[in-house]
Enzyme design. Structure first.
Site, PDB file in Angstrom:
ATOM      1  N   GLU A 277       0.831  -1.209   0.000  1.00  0.00           N
ATOM      2  CA  GLU A 277       0.000   0.000   0.000  1.00  0.00           C
ATOM      3  C   GLU A 277       0.867   1.261   0.000  1.00  0.00           C
ATOM      4  O   GLU A 277       0.515   2.272  -0.603  1.00  0.00           O
ATOM      5  CB  GLU A 277      -0.926   0.026   1.225  1.00  0.00           C
ATOM      6  CG  GLU A 277      -2.015  -1.028   1.216  1.00  0.00           C
ATOM      7  CD  GLU A 277      -3.009  -0.856   0.087  1.00  0.00           C
ATOM      8  OE1 GLU A 277      -2.608  -1.056  -1.077  1.00  0.00           O
ATOM      9  OE2 GLU A 277      -4.181  -0.567   0.358  1.00  0.00           O
TER      10      GLU A 277
ATOM     11  N   THR B 186      -5.932   7.208  -4.979  1.00  0.00           N
ATOM     12  CA  THR B 186      -5.900   7.333  -3.514  1.00  0.00           C
ATOM     13  C   THR B 186      -4.896   8.393  -3.081  1.00  0.00           C
ATOM     14  O   THR B 186      -5.168   9.191  -2.178  1.00  0.00           O
ATOM     15  CB  THR B 186      -5.544   5.966  -2.882  1.00  0.00           C
ATOM     16  OG1 THR B 186      -6.583   5.043  -3.238  1.00  0.00           O
ATOM     17  CG2 THR B 186      -5.460   6.038  -1.371  1.00  0.00           C
TER      18      THR B 186
HETATM   19  N1  HSE Z   1      -8.198   4.749   4.256  1.00  0.00           N
HETATM   20  C1  HSE Z   1      -7.724   4.894   2.906  1.00  0.00           C
HETATM   21  C2  HSE Z   1      -8.123   6.273   2.418  1.00  0.00           C
HETATM   22  C3  HSE Z   1      -8.357   3.838   2.040  1.00  0.00           C
HETATM   23  O1  HSE Z   1      -9.298   6.613   2.612  1.00  0.00           O
HETATM   24  O2  HSE Z   1      -7.302   6.984   1.870  1.00  0.00           O
HETATM   25  C4  HSE Z   1      -7.954   3.912   0.609  1.00  0.00           C
HETATM   26  O3  HSE Z   1      -8.694   2.953  -0.133  1.00  0.00           O
END
Ligand code: HSE
Length: 311
Positions: free
Chosen positions: A130, A183
């Site tokens: 990630e 993201t």
């Molecule tokens: N918690 C992360 C965000 C998840 O909201 O950026 C990304 O899928």
């Protein structure tokens, strides 16, 4: 050479108020990875399908590749792994696409080496995937994809991951409008400071959602699906968001919010049929702003990854 094929599920991260700390696994969609043992140490990516050529084939730049590299380093492997990645969900959709690939890859690699580590012990490697994908090693997609069910990341340092029991009645619908939100970008726009008032609202709702799930109280689950902090900022990236949310409520959803970093929007319901009805209404709402979309309806997947018969 020996090969292992693994499916790992898509996820809804944040689940309303729980930015970076809540996530749940779906039954579908998900990604598949085939890992093959190689006498040459390290990780090579043989092929990626379903990504339209967008994802890097260099293992050091690929989320699944990085996760397996870290795993092999940890077990001091003298052999290597070749990966074939089959993407069955859209990239940049808010469904945890990068997480599903790295989870499938690490679970397959662990199996290939005779399962030296427990599933939970694989989490740290998938989080490194990630970090490559969006610059932050958040666990709210990888943890539910890896462990199944609804997961609370109580703490990142030290890592403390808690599986929360989910009522059998709970169903999810996720609508993915055909736009892409990275993201990394959706994290960059977030304000770094927040008001005490919003913080109070948020910790009330995070605690409320956990209590609602454990007490199997649909009303409490619905009331707690309120995000005072992230949703107001990120919803600006999703055309028609307010209409979609209203459509879900009118069709009987307990509540709705952005799935992960968006642009997908999810709703929770107490029945499968209501989830489908909400999905239809949400898709119609997206249509009014000219957006086509896909619908995914699922109960919560309490199992996580599945080892599949070899190809
Ligand atoms: N918690 C992360 C965000 C998840 O909201 O950026 C990304 O899928």
């Amino acid at each position: 050479m020996r090969s292992i094929r693994v499916f790992a599920p898509a996820t809804i991260a944040n689940v309303g108020p729980g930015f970076d700390i809540f996530g749940l696994a779906l039954h579908e969609p998900g990604d598949e990875v085939v890992a093959t043992l190689s006498q040459e140490p390290g990780v090579r990516i043989r092929a990626i399908t379903g990504d339209g050529g967008k994802l890097p084939l260099s293992a050091h730049n690929n989320t699944a590749g990085v996760a397996v590299i870290k795993f092999l380093e940890h077990i001091s492997a003298t052999q290597g792994v070749e990966l074939t990645i089959h993407k069955h969900m859209p990239l940049g959709s808010g469904l945890g696409s990068s997480a599903a690939s790295s989870v499938a890859a690490v679970v397959a690699a662990n199996e290939l080496f005779g399962s030296p580590l427990q599933r939970r012990e694989l989490l740290a490697f998938t989080m490194e995937g990630e970090r490559i994908a969006c610059g932050a090693a958040h666990a709210d997609n990888v943890a539910p994809s890896l462990l199944g069910g609804f997961v609370l990341i109580r703490s990142y340092d030290p890592l403390d991951v808690v599986q929360i029991p989910v009522p059998d009645f709970l169903h999810c619908v996720v609508i993915h409008p055909h736009i892409e939100v990275r993201t990394e970008d959706a994290r960059k726009i977030l304000r770094r400071e927040l008001s005490l008032r919003d913080a109070i609202s948020q910790w009330g709702n995070t605690a409320g959602l956990i209590a609602g799930l454990m007490l199997q109280d649909p009303g409490l689950i619905g009331r707690s699906l309120t995000d005072a902090i992230i949703e107001p900022q990120r919803s600006l990236l999703i055309p028609g968001f307010d209409r979609v949310k209203k459509a879900a409520a009118a069709a009987g959803a307990l509540g709705s919010s952005i799935s992960g970093s968006g642009p997908s929007v999810f709703a929770l319901t107490t029945q499968l049929q209501t989830a489908k009805d909400c999905g239809d209404a949400m898709q119609k709402a997206f249509q009014t702003v000219g957006l086509k979309s896909d619908m995914f309806v699922s109960a919560v997947n309490n199992y996580g990854p599945r080892i599949l018969p070899a190809e």
